[in-house]
Scaffold this active site. Structure first.
Site, mmCIF file in Angstrom:
data_model
loop_
_atom_site.group_PDB
_atom_site.id
_atom_site.type_symbol
_atom_site.label_atom_id
_atom_site.label_comp_id
_atom_site.label_asym_id
_atom_site.label_seq_id
_atom_site.Cartn_x
_atom_site.Cartn_y
_atom_site.Cartn_z
ATOM 1 N N LYS A 90 47.003 48.925 36.877
ATOM 2 C CA LYS A 90 47.188 47.521 37.277
ATOM 3 C C LYS A 90 47.854 46.719 36.167
ATOM 4 O O LYS A 90 48.051 45.508 36.292
ATOM 5 C CB LYS A 90 45.824 46.879 37.596
ATOM 6 C CG LYS A 90 45.174 47.329 38.870
ATOM 7 C CD LYS A 90 44.083 46.347 39.324
ATOM 8 C CE LYS A 90 42.821 46.460 38.530
ATOM 9 N NZ LYS A 90 41.727 45.604 39.064
ATOM 10 N N LYS A 124 46.516 46.135 33.268
ATOM 11 C CA LYS A 124 45.488 45.343 32.580
ATOM 12 C C LYS A 124 44.807 46.229 31.535
ATOM 13 O O LYS A 124 44.677 47.433 31.724
ATOM 14 C CB LYS A 124 44.401 44.913 33.585
ATOM 15 C CG LYS A 124 44.784 43.790 34.517
ATOM 16 C CD LYS A 124 43.541 43.363 35.340
ATOM 17 C CE LYS A 124 43.695 41.990 35.934
ATOM 18 N NZ LYS A 124 42.477 41.535 36.620
HETATM 19 N N1 C2G Z 1 38.320 35.456 41.044
HETATM 20 C C1 C2G Z 1 38.052 34.187 41.545
HETATM 21 N N2 C2G Z 1 38.293 33.101 40.780
HETATM 22 C C2 C2G Z 1 38.779 33.238 39.507
HETATM 23 C C3 C2G Z 1 39.032 34.527 38.996
HETATM 24 C C4 C2G Z 1 38.790 35.633 39.781
HETATM 25 O O1 C2G Z 1 37.619 34.036 42.710
HETATM 26 N N3 C2G Z 1 38.996 32.131 38.762
HETATM 27 C C5 C2G Z 1 38.069 36.608 41.917
HETATM 28 C C6 C2G Z 1 39.331 37.402 42.232
HETATM 29 O O2 C2G Z 1 40.046 36.793 43.297
HETATM 30 C C7 C2G Z 1 38.744 38.761 42.620
HETATM 31 C C8 C2G Z 1 37.494 38.850 41.727
HETATM 32 O O3 C2G Z 1 37.203 37.520 41.275
HETATM 33 O O4 C2G Z 1 38.339 38.762 43.994
HETATM 34 C C9 C2G Z 1 37.688 39.770 40.533
HETATM 35 O O5 C2G Z 1 38.802 39.307 39.816
HETATM 36 P P1 C2G Z 1 39.529 40.341 38.797
HETATM 37 O O6 C2G Z 1 38.521 40.999 37.951
HETATM 38 O O7 C2G Z 1 40.705 39.631 38.203
HETATM 39 O O8 C2G Z 1 40.048 41.451 39.823
HETATM 40 P P2 C2G Z 1 41.537 41.951 40.098
HETATM 41 O O9 C2G Z 1 42.197 42.338 38.844
HETATM 42 O O10 C2G Z 1 42.154 40.942 40.995
HETATM 43 O O11 C2G Z 1 41.257 43.339 40.852
HETATM 44 O O12 C2G Z 1 41.806 46.574 44.218
HETATM 45 C C10 C2G Z 1 41.694 45.207 43.918
HETATM 46 C C11 C2G Z 1 41.683 44.964 42.449
HETATM 47 O O13 C2G Z 1 40.755 45.794 41.775
HETATM 48 C C12 C2G Z 1 41.361 43.499 42.208
#
Ligand code: C2G
Length: 133
Positions: A44, A46
Site C-alpha cells: 500500500k 505505507k
Molecule cells: N479513518 C477515519 N478517519 C480518519 C482516519 C481514518 O474514519 N481521520 C478510517 C479510514 O477511513 C479507515 C480506517 O479508519 O476505514 C483505518 O484507516 P487506515 O489505518 O488509514 O486504513 P487504510 O490505510 O485506509 O487501509 O484494504 C483496505 C485497507 O487496508 C485500508
C-alpha cells in the site's frame, strides 16, 4: 449474531480510528478488524511505525473490537466475508465505491471520516516539531 468487518493499517491509533470502530460496531454485535500486515503495508506504500503484532495487540484492547485478523493482500475480502459469515462491511468514505463488489456478499457501508486527524498528519507534525527544537 450480526457480524461486521472492517480493514485498515491502524497505525499510531487516534480518535479517527476509534470513531470508525465505534460506529462500525453499531451495525452489528461482533466486529472483526482485519489489520494490514507489514508486508501488505509496503504494497500500500505505507510504513507503519508500530509492527503488525503491536497494531494487532492494540486493536484487541479496544472494547468495540471482538476479533483481529491479518490483511495480506487486496484479494482476500470476499473470502474473509464468506468464511466469517459477515453481514456488514464498513469502511471510511475515503474508500467510497472501491469495495462495492462486496455487495453480492454483504451490506457495504462507507462512513464519513473524522476530519483533522490522520496518522500521516501526526507523523508530519512530530517531524516538524523535531526540526524546530
Ligand atoms: N479513518 C477515519 N478517519 C480518519 C482516519 C481514518 O474514519 N481521520 C478510517 C479510514 O477511513 C479507515 C480506517 O479508519 O476505514 C483505518 O484507516 P487506515 O489505518 O488509514 O486504513 P487504510 O490505510 O485506509 O487501509 O484494504 C483496505 C485497507 O487496508 C485500508
Amino acid at each position: 449474531m450480526r457480524k461486521v468487518i472492517t480493514y485498515g493499517t491502524y497505525d499510531l491509533l487516534h480518535v479517527g480510528h476509534i470513531n470508525l470502530l465505534k460506529r462500525a460496531k453499531e451495525f452489528g454485535d461482533y466486529l472483526i478488524v482485519v489489520v494490514s500486515s507489514d508486508e501488505f503495508n509496503a504494497i500500500k506504500g505505507k510504513k507503519a511505525f508500530y509492527s503488525f503484532e503491536d497494531r494487532k495487540t492494540i486493536l484487541e484492547a479496544i472494547k468495540y473490537v471482538d476479533e483481529v485478523l491479518p490483511e495480506y493482500n487486496w484479494e482476500q475480502k470476499i473470502d474473509d466475508v464468506v468464511n466469517n459469515q459477515v453481514d456488514v462491511f464498513v469502511m471510511g468514505d475515503d474508500w467510497k465505491g472501491k469495495f462495492d463488489f462486496l455487495k453480492d456478499y454483504c451490506e457495504v457501508v462507507y462512513l464519513p471520516r473524522t476530519e483533522g486527524i490522520s496518522t500521516t498528519q501526526i507523523k508530519a507534525e512530530l517531524a516538524e516539531k523535531k526540526e524546530h527544537k
